[in-house]
Enzyme design. Structure first.
Site, PDB file in Angstrom:
ATOM      1  N   GLN A 281       0.859  -1.175   0.000  1.00 13.15           N
ATOM      2  CA  GLN A 281       0.000   0.000   0.000  1.00 13.15           C
ATOM      3  C   GLN A 281       0.899   1.230   0.000  1.00 13.15           C
ATOM      4  OE1 GLN A 281      -3.021   0.072  -0.612  1.00 13.15           O
ATOM      5  NE2 GLN A 281      -4.159  -1.624   0.284  1.00 13.15           N
ATOM      6  N   PHE A 310      -6.759 -12.878  -0.889  1.00 12.05           N
ATOM      7  CA  PHE A 310      -5.962 -11.862  -1.595  1.00 12.05           C
ATOM      8  C   PHE A 310      -4.986 -11.229  -0.602  1.00 12.05           C
ATOM      9  CE2 PHE A 310     -10.302 -12.024  -3.237  1.00 12.05           C
ATOM     10  CZ  PHE A 310     -10.109 -12.335  -4.576  1.00 12.05           C
ATOM     11  N   ASN A 315      -0.227  -8.250   4.741  1.00 16.97           N
ATOM     12  CA  ASN A 315      -0.518  -6.956   5.363  1.00 16.97           C
ATOM     13  C   ASN A 315      -1.480  -7.110   6.535  1.00 16.97           C
ATOM     14  OD1 ASN A 315      -0.235  -4.064   5.370  1.00 16.97           O
ATOM     15  ND2 ASN A 315      -2.231  -3.884   4.395  1.00 16.97           N
ATOM     16  N   ASP A 379      -9.303  -8.480   0.365  1.00 14.27           N
ATOM     17  CA  ASP A 379      -8.721  -7.235  -0.136  1.00 14.27           C
ATOM     18  C   ASP A 379      -8.319  -7.439  -1.602  1.00 14.27           C
ATOM     19  OD1 ASP A 379      -7.633  -4.751  -0.436  1.00 14.27           O
ATOM     20  OD2 ASP A 379      -5.860  -5.122   0.807  1.00 14.27           O
ATOM     21  N   CYS A 405     -10.745  -1.003  -3.308  1.00 13.54           N
ATOM     22  CA  CYS A 405     -10.200   0.217  -3.913  1.00 13.54           C
ATOM     23  C   CYS A 405     -11.043   0.638  -5.112  1.00 13.54           C
ATOM     24  CB  CYS A 405      -8.748   0.001  -4.341  1.00 13.54           C
ATOM     25  SG  CYS A 405      -8.510  -1.319  -5.536  1.00 13.54           S
TER      26      CYS A 405
END
Length: 448
Positions: A281, A310, A315, A379, A405
């Site tokens: 990110q 994903f 993260n 994600d 996103c």
């Protein structure tokens, strides 16, 4: 030869007309009204401003216009701080104050869900933002051969033109400081005519640089690049296009030439090693807030089992592993899964498993997919998670966290979950990309 007279077609002159901006939509366009109260969507205008515009596109659904002159300018309009703003197009909302942009994004997402999901999202529970300059820790620069000299720059919006610059406002200082020396480096290489692009990753350790080359890199060039990395304390790699010995097909192989162990990001007190090509990110401050929010609001505890779909480099996976009973991370990119396995060991986390598979292909019969999970985190990329969402409608975990996103793809996936009895508990906005029309949203769902 007989020549026949053909009357010239009359070309209607495009007449300019005045509009007043009433609002800003989710795409950052001004929602404007003309004197007949017709709605026009106009880029480059902000609420309260009056402008003369010309028609760009006119149909039954969308009427767009372009500005010829701003007649009444808002006193809140920010002064342009970038010399290549018009040609680059990367910071389309640079002229609007951050708080106004965020307000427009919140309202836009609420309207979108009302339209596509017939669902009232309600008030946003949390908003994360950062400074709108020097926030971008990763970028890709294209190359072009210009009179035997290789130049670096961003691709211009909606074209293949290259926009060169001395310094970019949104990039971190460490990336900006390195660009000129990288220009000199690539121009010294024998393979410079075969260069693809150059990627930068400003990690919490060293600065990572990836040079893509459309052929095998010669040993002489390899040494030049390696020495450049060592002299500047960069983690530098090359991605070469190679040929299989058996069938002659081509493939790309990344090779880190120096300082591999120095490239890492810190997330939730976990040290996540990465490669110069790794996806991270781009906004560290907002990503830290994102991971903290997801972990906290999912109500994970020592008895929880978590599936992270994903997962990328982990993260969220590693943050959950510190708090849950067992966590499974799944992703299609083999290199990221391999690194994630090592990162789990490096952070002394033995309750996490990583699986390399395509979540947009048949995966339902794999062992990880037959297990039960209390919390599922997704994600996905901009295309969303259509197949994975269908899978969850069958599995029906207690809690689902969707990070998106792309609000349109996110809304499409949420609709399917609402149909099978889920409700939205809360949602949050993360302004991961200041000065742009993009954003990151988090939707938390639970079974009714």
């Amino acid at each position: 030869m007989v020549s026949f007279y053909k009357p010239q077609k009359k070309i209607d002159k495009v007449k300019a007309f005045e509009v007043k901006c009433q609002d800003i939509d989710l795409q950052g366009r001004g929602v404007c009204k003309d004197e007949k109260n017709k709605t026009w969507f106009v880029e480059g205008i902000m609420t309260g401003e009056v402008a003369r515009v010309q028609v760009k596109n006119k149909n039954d659904k969308v009427q767009t216009a372009s500005i010829t002159k701003i007649i009444k300018e808002s006193d809140k309009r920010k002064k342009c701080d970038c010399p290549v703003l018009d040609t680059c197009g990367g910071c389309k909302l640079e002229y609007i104050p951050t708080d106004m942009v965020i307000e427009a994004k919140v309202k836009g997402i609420q309207k979108l869900f009302k339209k596509l999901c017939n669902y009232d999202l309600g008030e946003v529970s949390f908003i994360a933002k950062s400074n709108d300059i020097a926030y971008r820790r990763a970028c890709r620069l294209s190359t072009r051969n210009d009179h035997k000299k290789i130049i670096l720059g961003f691709r211009s919006e909606k074209s293949h033109d290259l926009v060169t610059f001395d310094s970019c406002k949104v990039l971190t200082s460490r990336i900006n400081d390195a660009i000129e020396s990288v220009r000199k480096l690539i121009n010294s290489l024998a393979c410079k005519k075969k260069l693809g692009h150059v990627e930068f990753l400003d990690s919490d350790g060293s600065l990572g640089i990836l040079i893509r080359v459309g052929e095998r890199v010669l040993d002489k060039d390899r040494e030049i690049i390696k020495n450049f990395g060592l002299e500047n304390d960069f983690t530098i790699s090359i991605a070469q296009t190679l040929e299989h010995e058996i069938d002659g097909s081509t493939y790309i192989k990344e090779e880190v030439l120096c300082n591999e162990e120095k490239l890492f990001i810190n997330v939730d007190d976990n040290c996540i090693r990465c490669l110069p090509s790794s996806f991270v990110q781009i906004n560290k401050e907002v990503n830290d807030a994102l991971v903290s929010f997801v972990v906290k609001e999912s109500l994970v505890n020592k008895e929880s089992t978590v599936l992270d779909m994903f997962c990328g480099l982990g993260n969220f996976t590693l943050a959950f592993a510190k708090r849950a009973k067992h966590v499974v991370g799944v992703d299609i990119v083999t290199s990221m899964i391999d690194i994630s396995i090592e990162n789990a060991k490096r952070n002394n986390l033995d309750n996490v498993q990583f699986v390399n598979t395509d979540l947009e292909d048949t995966f339902e019969n794999q062992i990880f997919a037959k297990q039960k999970y209390d919390i599922v985190v997704m994600d996905p990329g901009r295309s969303g998670a259509k197949r994975a969402t269908h899978f969850l409608t069958q599995m029906k975990p207690e809690k689902i966290v969707l990070i998106s996103c792309n609000p349109n793809a996110g809304a499409r996936d949420i609709v399917e979950l609402l149909k099978v009895g889920y409700k939205i508990d809360k949602w949050a906005l993360f302004d991961m990309f200041p000065r742009t029309t993009h954003e990151e949203t988090v939707i938390l769902l639970s079974k009714v």
